[in-house]
Design an enzyme around this catalytic site. Sequence first.
Site, PDB file in Angstrom:
ATOM      1  CG  HIS A 153      -1.992  -0.973   1.240  1.00 22.90           C
ATOM      2  ND1 HIS A 153      -3.226  -0.772   0.674  1.00 22.90           N
ATOM      3  CD2 HIS A 153      -2.014  -2.214   1.764  1.00 22.90           C
ATOM      4  CE1 HIS A 153      -3.978  -1.851   0.868  1.00 22.90           C
ATOM      5  NE2 HIS A 153      -3.256  -2.743   1.521  1.00 22.90           N
TER       6      HIS A 153
ATOM      7  CE  LYS B 119      -6.908  13.818   0.391  1.00 23.51           C
ATOM      8  NZ  LYS B 119      -7.033  12.582  -0.378  1.00 23.51           N
ATOM      9  NE  ARG B 120      -4.193   9.972  10.326  1.00 19.99           N
ATOM     10  CZ  ARG B 120      -3.856   8.978  11.130  1.00 19.99           C
ATOM     11  NH1 ARG B 120      -4.595   7.901  11.201  1.00 19.99           N
ATOM     12  NH2 ARG B 120      -2.786   9.056  11.886  1.00 19.99           N
TER      13      ARG B 120
ATOM     14  CE  LYS C 156      -2.940  10.730   3.196  1.00 23.59           C
ATOM     15  NZ  LYS C 156      -3.536   9.913   2.116  1.00 23.59           N
TER      16      LYS C 156
ATOM     17  CB  THR D 165     -10.304   4.763  -1.187  1.00 20.22           C
ATOM     18  OG1 THR D 165      -9.789   5.091   0.104  1.00 20.22           O
ATOM     19  CG2 THR D 165      -9.622   3.506  -1.697  1.00 20.22           C
TER      20      THR D 165
ATOM     21  CE  LYS E  47     -14.210   5.637   0.708  1.00 19.66           C
ATOM     22  NZ  LYS E  47     -13.326   5.698   1.883  1.00 19.66           N
TER      23      LYS E  47
HETATM   24  N1  CR6 Z   1      -2.404   5.468   3.728  1.00 27.27           N
HETATM   25  C1  CR6 Z   1      -2.170   4.589   0.804  1.00 27.27           C
HETATM   26  O1  CR6 Z   1      -1.368   5.663   1.183  1.00 27.27           O
HETATM   27  C2  CR6 Z   1      -4.249   3.846  -0.343  1.00 27.27           C
HETATM   28  C3  CR6 Z   1      -4.563   3.026   0.901  1.00 27.27           C
HETATM   29  C4  CR6 Z   1      -5.326   1.762   0.549  1.00 27.27           C
HETATM   30  C5  CR6 Z   1      -2.498   3.715   2.004  1.00 27.27           C
HETATM   31  C6  CR6 Z   1      -3.414   5.053   0.052  1.00 27.27           C
HETATM   32  O2  CR6 Z   1      -3.043   5.753  -1.111  1.00 27.27           O
HETATM   33  O3  CR6 Z   1      -5.444   4.245  -0.957  1.00 27.27           O
HETATM   34  O4  CR6 Z   1      -3.365   2.654   1.595  1.00 27.27           O
HETATM   35  N2  CR6 Z   1      -1.270   3.135   2.487  1.00 27.27           N
HETATM   36  O5  CR6 Z   1      -4.661   1.041  -0.433  1.00 27.27           O
HETATM   37  C7  CR6 Z   1      -1.008   2.655   3.737  1.00 27.27           C
HETATM   38  O6  CR6 Z   1      -1.796   2.714   4.646  1.00 27.27           O
HETATM   39  C8  CR6 Z   1       0.309   2.028   3.983  1.00 27.27           C
HETATM   40  C9  CR6 Z   1      -3.110   4.546   3.129  1.00 27.27           C
HETATM   41  O7  CR6 Z   1      -4.230   4.380   3.481  1.00 27.27           O
END
Ligand code: CR6
Length: 813
Positions: free
Chosen positions: A363, A550-551, A556, A658, A662
């Site tokens: 990921h 988002k986080r 980001k 993701t 959405k």
């Molecule tokens: N932070 C990715 O950064 C991806 C999700 C699910 C992440 C994000 O781009 O959509 O996974 N990666 O695949 C990790 O958590 C390591 C995320 O959520």
Amino acid sequence: MIEEAAGSAGQPRTLTAAAFRDAVRAKLAYAVGKDPSRATAKDWSMALSLAVRDQVVERWFESTKASHAGQKKHVYYLSMEFLIGRLLNDAVCNLGIESQVRSACAELGIDYQAQLEQESDAALGNGGLGRLAACFLDSMSTLGIPAHGYGIRYDHGLFRQRFHDGWQVEEPEDWLVSGRAWEFERAEMAYLVKFGGQISFDGHGATYWRADETVKAVAYDTPIAGWRGRHVNTLRLWASRPVEVLDLGRFNHGDYMSAAEKTIRAETISRVLYPDDTTAEGKELRLKQEYFFTSASLQDIIRRYLEDNDDIRKLPDQVAIQMNDTHPAIAVAELMRILADDYRLTFPEAFEITRQCLSYTNHTLMPEALERWNTNLFRKVLPRHMQIIEWIDYHHLAEVQGRNLPVSLDAIRIIEWGSEIKMGSLAFVGSRRVNGVSALHTELMKQTVFKDYHVLYPDRIVNETNGITPRRWLYECNPGLRALLLEAIGDGWVDNLERIEEAAKFATDASFREKFAAAKKANKVRLAAEIERRIGLRVDPSALFDVQIKRMHEYKRQLLNILETIALYQAIRRGPGAEWTPRVKIFGGKAAPGYQIAKRIIKLANDVARVVNNDPIIGDRLKVAVLPNYNVSLAEVIIPAADLSEQISTAGMEASGTGNMKLALNGALTIGTLDGANVEIAERVGPDNIYIFGLTADDVAGLRQRGYNPNATIDSDPTLKGAIDAMVNGTFSPDDHGRFNEVADRLWHTDWFLVTADFQSYFQTQRTVDLDYRDKNRWTERSILNTTKVGWFSSDRTIRGYSKDVWGVEPIF
Ligand code: CR6
């Protein structure tokens, strides 16, 4: 027993509203123990959930029977995180009993919506990775893929975020405190998990692991119903418990604290979710968590397999295990240990079987986020696994040396310099398939982190672009749009989201457009009320709602958005009489507690918001809403109300995203870089319906290699310079001028995330957005095209891909 009309096979049986009303009353009395006259909202919500749960349970039993009888290969999804959110409305919608439930509530004099809000979010995840796992559970049930999700039942999920004077404050999350309707404790389903100690061999092939700590993993099961309730899978979460409940000896000596010591130590393992999005922290406890749930899950998988089979060598025929990121990568060594030490297979045999059962999803490519374990720590906690990993590393290397391929042997070692275990490498070597989460990410995986492995195993890496469940992320969270779609094209799109494209033809239909715009407006009114309730800020629902949720992470680039906000603020102040497109900038996101710079950026957002929102010259032309405690439930309110979706990461750094899917599905237009799944979204919605700006992943790599000099960029761009200057001259922090010096210094000196390099292109693109938003008809048309062209991003499509390319499984219906 609830009265039901018989339904045909595979179809939901219909439940009458009256029968359901009686069921809720009975639950309130006999399960919650309350009289209606004394029941609180929480009590009613519990009674309602328990009554709905009964409906799920019946289907659950049938599904379990069908899975056993069908003898189909089973999927086991191992994930340290499941970001589920609330379950009541999800279950109600998936079972198709919404109208009965609503009528029953009305008869009982309780408000359905208010009941939903009583449920606490199951926040057992950080962000995209955990939410993806939750979407996958929904899709696997929907598609009839027999599956279990396995994870940890954390006592405390992701921390609650509060702002104190604009700074993030973390508070413990308490989802279990007021009882949970959805889970079943399985006290009898417990496995022992060992840590530390010594390994000995008896000379006749037997290996003994004398551990110095053993805990019990106890199962808690949550049924997960798919769409139309046709199939129900299980999410099994493990809680860590002591093997002995109490040290009675010590207790009887009055030593109460130390009598409880082992209990506390054991329970610590499942106490908290690590609040870190992308970095491996917490060292020993974190390693124990990973092993704890992986070991319990593998023991459970093998037990279930042996219920119906007797040859352990045929495990791969029935079992596909997915490792969601490297957190469960210890499964490679644990499965080998079980096969070799408990079932007495040889290492080569065990390794072969392991490699047939396991697959791994990567990921992230960020080096700091790829897990590594110090070998000393690892040997201390998992001595037997250390031996096994050494064996794998040695044999794998020997195998490769024999093949004489153009790869760097150092690069493919699992144990680096003898001191660190690279979990990504272990997962790769121990897997049948390794997948990336978007086309770009998978390509970059092949070119960068797994370059040498890709030479060795050219067929192992596959792409499975992420997806989202249309049930939660449209059907449930956007009732207005749902109703419009149902009226226009029926409900086929809920089963097969690509059919939503049937509504694309209405993009130019004036009456459809009007209804679509009205649904969006209603969602914006709902969000405006929520913003006022949460932070006391009034915003105009007809302004452009510009959303970044988002986080908080430097890659980001919330900072890019904030700088643009400052620049826009300055421009409006300079010419308030010009024709401005009113905008509300909406931010939501948590920063990892130890991530200082991200926390400072939250403070910056709040400082800018305070100044902008209170400046009488600005008025409604610009408002900034920074919403605390962004979570799944808040996302469900924000996403349907968004006009513009900010997906502005430094190209090459967001594996997929993701939220981008959405937001587009709910009609927001994306402003974004060519990163992660944005690339594929752009392909589907077409260039006229998305705002792409900035450097590409190739540009970023090239620029970084040549060495980027932000100085020159900033000096040559007065808009950008003006914004950065305002950040450090106290405009937003009159009480502490130096507060954002470090943030500005990073921009001036290194700017690793290339905020300054992309600023001008971003700023200009935003001005195009301003102009475009004024043409409401055209905007709505493009918004409809976003909704109707992104059906491919359903997690059902993703799960079909995994089933075929990765797991080799088939649906049971
Ligand atoms: N932070 C990715 O950064 C991806 C999700 C699910 C992440 C994000 O781009 O959509 O996974 N990666 O695949 C990790 O958590 C390591 C995320 O959520």
